[in-house]
Write a protein that holds these residues in place. Structure first.
Motif, short mmCIF file in Angstrom:
data_model
loop_
_atom_site.label_atom_id
_atom_site.label_comp_id
_atom_site.label_asym_id
_atom_site.label_seq_id
_atom_site.Cartn_x
_atom_site.Cartn_y
_atom_site.Cartn_z
N PRO A 85 -1.32 -2.44 -5.82
CA PRO A 85 -1.51 -3.18 -4.68
C PRO A 85 -2.63 -3.04 -3.92
O PRO A 85 -3.32 -2.07 -3.68
CB PRO A 85 -0.42 -2.63 -3.68
CG PRO A 85 -0.14 -1.37 -3.88
CD PRO A 85 -0.26 -1.27 -5.62
N LEU A 86 -3.50 -4.09 -3.47
CA LEU A 86 -4.80 -4.01 -2.84
C LEU A 86 -4.43 -4.46 -1.29
O LEU A 86 -4.14 -5.64 -0.68
CB LEU A 86 -5.45 -5.03 -3.22
CG LEU A 86 -5.87 -5.03 -4.73
CD1 LEU A 86 -6.81 -6.17 -5.40
CD2 LEU A 86 -6.31 -3.66 -5.21
N ILE A 87 -4.38 -3.19 -0.64
CA ILE A 87 -3.95 -3.49 0.95
C ILE A 87 -5.12 -2.62 1.64
O ILE A 87 -5.28 -1.64 1.47
CB ILE A 87 -2.48 -2.95 1.14
CG1 ILE A 87 -1.57 -3.95 0.24
CG2 ILE A 87 -2.02 -3.23 2.62
CD1 ILE A 87 -0.12 -3.15 0.38
N ARG A 88 -5.55 -3.19 2.78
CA ARG A 88 -6.41 -2.45 3.86
C ARG A 88 -5.87 -2.79 5.16
O ARG A 88 -5.52 -4.05 5.59
CB ARG A 88 -7.74 -3.15 3.52
CG ARG A 88 -8.58 -2.48 4.63
CD ARG A 88 -10.08 -2.61 4.22
NE ARG A 88 -11.01 -2.09 5.29
CZ ARG A 88 -12.30 -1.51 4.94
NH1 ARG A 88 -12.45 -1.44 3.72
NH2 ARG A 88 -12.71 -0.92 5.96
N ILE A 108 -3.20 -5.15 5.89
CA ILE A 108 -3.52 -6.71 5.38
C ILE A 108 -3.28 -6.83 4.09
O ILE A 108 -4.09 -6.05 3.19
CB ILE A 108 -4.60 -7.17 5.88
CG1 ILE A 108 -4.92 -6.87 7.45
CG2 ILE A 108 -4.81 -8.62 5.28
CD1 ILE A 108 -6.06 -7.53 8.24
N GLU A 109 -2.51 -7.66 3.32
CA GLU A 109 -2.23 -7.84 1.70
C GLU A 109 -3.70 -8.50 1.36
O GLU A 109 -3.78 -9.71 1.82
CB GLU A 109 -0.92 -8.54 1.55
CG GLU A 109 0.09 -7.75 1.83
CD GLU A 109 1.36 -8.44 1.61
OE1 GLU A 109 1.26 -9.81 1.33
OE2 GLU A 109 2.67 -7.90 1.49
N LEU A 110 -4.28 -8.01 0.48
CA LEU A 110 -5.55 -8.84 0.12
C LEU A 110 -5.38 -9.31 -1.26
O LEU A 110 -5.79 -10.37 -1.92
CB LEU A 110 -6.84 -7.84 0.10
CG LEU A 110 -7.34 -7.31 1.41
CD1 LEU A 110 -8.34 -6.06 1.08
CD2 LEU A 110 -7.80 -8.21 2.26
N GLY A 111 -4.47 -8.47 -2.07
CA GLY A 111 -4.18 -9.07 -3.56
C GLY A 111 -3.40 -7.92 -4.25
O GLY A 111 -3.12 -6.72 -3.83
N VAL A 112 -3.54 -8.14 -5.77
CA VAL A 112 -2.81 -7.34 -6.50
C VAL A 112 -3.79 -7.32 -7.74
O VAL A 112 -3.97 -8.27 -8.33
CB VAL A 112 -1.57 -7.71 -7.12
CG1 VAL A 112 -0.95 -6.61 -7.74
CG2 VAL A 112 -0.62 -7.95 -5.84
N LEU A 113 -4.17 -5.83 -8.27
CA LEU A 113 -4.73 -5.51 -9.73
C LEU A 113 -3.80 -5.43 -10.69
O LEU A 113 -2.82 -4.68 -10.34
CB LEU A 113 -5.80 -4.58 -9.29
CG LEU A 113 -6.17 -3.79 -10.33
CD1 LEU A 113 -7.46 -4.83 -11.05
CD2 LEU A 113 -7.11 -2.74 -10.32
N LEU A 165 6.16 -8.08 -10.96
CA LEU A 165 5.61 -6.75 -10.94
C LEU A 165 4.54 -6.64 -10.06
O LEU A 165 4.61 -5.61 -8.80
CB LEU A 165 5.13 -6.29 -12.22
CG LEU A 165 4.75 -4.74 -12.30
CD1 LEU A 165 5.89 -3.85 -12.25
CD2 LEU A 165 4.12 -4.47 -13.61
N ALA A 166 3.69 -7.76 -9.73
CA ALA A 166 2.74 -7.76 -8.65
C ALA A 166 3.21 -7.75 -7.17
O ALA A 166 2.94 -7.02 -6.47
CB ALA A 166 1.76 -8.75 -8.92
N GLY A 167 4.51 -8.57 -7.33
CA GLY A 167 4.84 -8.82 -6.02
C GLY A 167 5.72 -7.27 -5.69
O GLY A 167 5.81 -7.07 -4.09
N LEU A 168 6.29 -6.86 -6.77
CA LEU A 168 7.02 -5.52 -6.27
C LEU A 168 6.09 -4.60 -5.67
O LEU A 168 6.14 -3.45 -4.84
CB LEU A 168 7.71 -4.92 -7.51
CG LEU A 168 8.48 -3.64 -7.57
CD1 LEU A 168 9.73 -3.80 -6.29
CD2 LEU A 168 9.02 -3.36 -8.77
N ALA A 169 4.73 -4.35 -6.30
CA ALA A 169 3.53 -3.49 -5.90
C ALA A 169 3.33 -3.85 -4.56
O ALA A 169 3.24 -2.86 -3.89
CB ALA A 169 2.45 -3.74 -6.67
N SER A 174 -6.26 -8.73 -14.28
CA SER A 174 -6.23 -9.85 -13.51
C SER A 174 -6.03 -9.28 -11.99
O SER A 174 -5.68 -8.26 -11.63
CB SER A 174 -5.04 -10.67 -13.78
OG SER A 174 -3.79 -10.25 -13.34
N VAL A 175 -6.64 -10.00 -11.36
CA VAL A 175 -6.39 -9.73 -9.80
C VAL A 175 -5.88 -11.02 -9.20
O VAL A 175 -6.58 -12.26 -9.17
CB VAL A 175 -7.83 -9.39 -8.95
CG1 VAL A 175 -7.62 -9.38 -7.23
CG2 VAL A 175 -8.33 -8.21 -9.68
#
Length: 540
Positions: free
Chosen positions: A253-256, A259-264, A214-218, A177-178
């Protein structure tokens, strides 16, 4: 591959004593042994057991060892399995024959235990290396497919769903999931693959996972998280455990650019199915997902900017036309009460100025509509005499003031289905330009069918100063003015508008020019419009 890995070895021999001896020698080293007494049974066991190594007697009734080797190597769908032939034959030609058909080694009879174990270990190491190479190749192919998928479209849901399916297969996960952040709306949503048959909705599930899971922790730590067993691990938030059970999980974590884009997230229904060794390949894919999400966000911002620009241009042209309508109304009132010819001349000059301003506004609006893919064409049959009369009505006076002969030769039998209003404006723009840049001589307009009778070609020829060769290719560029022109004629949008309209019809436009002789601009229009109703042009 060591004995501790419980390598599976298939022994094939038609003598029970030989099978027992080899089984005894190998079992003591921890190998898992399966036996077959003939070639046909061996082929069936290969299909069922998938051994890591085959020890194969050469001389057997029915299918010989050579026949079995050829049958196994002929099946290209099966992975690599090393084969060692066991034979009492010592002739070099027998060994050459076996190696040529695909055997990997020979073991002479009577079998010596030390030699057997050494050769088995060597072939199992070869099998391990081959399997690792295949896995690496498959991984690279999967990464390539994922990269291709991520670059194939800007539809976020599509690329994420298909990428998750590929990743699930690549690392052997159950689900992926993303969780994507909508920066503008400041909300979270989740894309899952493969999609479960039925999962009851959990209110604000994505928000809960980001806040407490877990996603939030990442995201908060900016570091990948691995839970090898979710039971008893407080980092895992079980929202759907009754239907989609998770025992092992990755969260990336999907960060660029901060900027937080999401979590894989990748998960498996059994514990200890993921390991830190898999992290590099997951991070590689995550980096590609970050780029895809970033590009999709940029595309969305670009479309919003284009919409804002379109709205601005529309409002600008509307506001510019408003005062013009008032001026024209005043001129009409003045014309009804004029006292002399001089008054009428000033009124006519003001009207022409207002008309030029109106054309400029229309050009601006149409050029930007074409660039945005919103230029509409209304097709109808062109009437050549009406086209000629409109051009002469609007520009004959300007040509006479400069002592320029204006002639229009458009055959009455010419039949074209096109946007007549826009096509007329194209001709008027071209003739108007020709008059402006011609000090003496003539401007001549012609039209004729092409040789194959599929399109009409219009030409506007003048006897002006001409265009320097290096500028000819650029005269249709927006805001372009030739460097040889000392005065600032026009806005630089007229010829760009002409190009947009001609291309929207499926035609071409080009210029030919010679210094001090003149310029001819040609354009073609297909005889039949692409549609006879309104057509939205998709842009250049």
């Amino acid at each position: 591959m060591s004995a501790k890995a419980c390598a599976k070895i298939l022994i094939v021999d038609d003598h029970e004593d030989n099978l027992d001896l080899l089984r005894m020698m190998l079992s003591s080293h921890g190998y898992s042994i399966t036996t077959a007494s003939d070639g046909s049974e061996a082929l069936e066991l290969v299909r069922l057991v998938a051994p890591d190594l085959i020890l194969l007697d050469v001389m057997m009734p029915g299918m010989s060892g050579y026949d079995v080797v050829q049958a196994l190597r002929a099946d290209v769908s099966r992975g690599y399995i090393p084969i060692m032939l066991i034979t009492a034959k010592q002739d070099i030609s027998d060994k050459v024959q076996g190696l040529n058909i695909g055997a990997d080694d020979f073991l002479p009879k009577p079998v010596q235990s030390a030699e057997l174990i050494a050769k088995v270990r060597a072939l199992l190491r070869l099998k391990q290396v081959q399997d690792e190479l295949v896995q690496e190749r498959n991984k690279n192919e999967m990464l390539y497919l994922i990269g291709q998928q991520l670059n194939s479209t800007l539809d976020v849901d599509q690329i994420i769903s298909e990428t998750l399916n590929l990743m699930v297969n690549m690392i052997g996960a159950t689900h992926g999931s993303v969780i994507i952040k909508d920066v503008k709306a400041k909300t979270w949503r989740t894309i899952v693959a493969p999609v479960p048959t039925f999962v009851p909705p959990v209110p604000d599930a994505s928000v809960q996972v980001i806040a407490n899971g877990l996603a939030g922790l990442a995201l908060r730590t900016g570091k990948p998280q691995l839970v090898e067993d979710t039971l008893g691990d407080r980092r895992w938030l079980p929202l759907h455990e009754n239907l989609v059970r998770t025992r092992t999980a990755f969260a990336i974590p999907l960060i660029r650019d901060r900027i937080e884009l999401g979590v894989l997230t990748l998960s498996h229904s059994e514990p200890y199915r993921f390991s830190p060794e898999q992290l590099p390949i997951v991070l590689t894919v995550a980096t590609q997902v970050i780029t895809a999400l970033h590009n999709a966000n940029l595309y969305t911002q670009l479309k919003e900017a284009e919409a804002a620009r379109e709205y601005f241009v529309h409002m600008l042209t509307h506001d510019l036309r408003g005062p013009l309508a008032g001026v024209l109304g005043c001129l009409h009132v003045l014309s009804t009460s004029m006292k002399g010819e001089s008054d009428q001349q000033f009124i006519d000059m003001a009207r022409r100025a207002c008309g030029a301003q109106e054309e400029l506004i229309s050009d601006i609006l149409d050029v930007y509509r074409a660039e945005s893919g919103l230029l509409e064409l209304t097709h109808e049959e062109l009437k050549p005499l009406k086209l000629r009369d409109r051009v002469l009505d609007q520009l004959a006076g300007a040509a006479a003031e400069r002592n320029i002969a204006l002639t229009i030769d458009v055959p009455t039998e010419l039949k074209i289905v096109a946007d007549v209003e826009k096509l007329t404006r194209v001709v008027i723009n071209l003739v108007n330009n020709a008059i402006k840049f011609t000090r003496k001589g003539s401007v001549h307009v012609t039209a004729a069918y092409s040789a194959d009778h599929t399109q009409a070609q219009f030409s506007v020829r003048d006897t002006g100063a001409g265009i320097v060769p290096e500028d000819v290719a650029h005269i249709f560029d927006r805001f372009f003015r030739s460097r040889q022109t000392s005065s600032r004629h026009g806005s630089g949008l007229g010829l760009d508008f002409c190009r947009e309209v001609v291309q929207a019809h499926g035609g071409k436009i080009w210029a030919e020019s010679q210094l001090n002789i003149g310029t001819t601009i040609h354009f073609t229009i297909p005889l039949e419009g692409k549609h006879h109703e309104q057509m939205a042009v998709t842009g250049r």
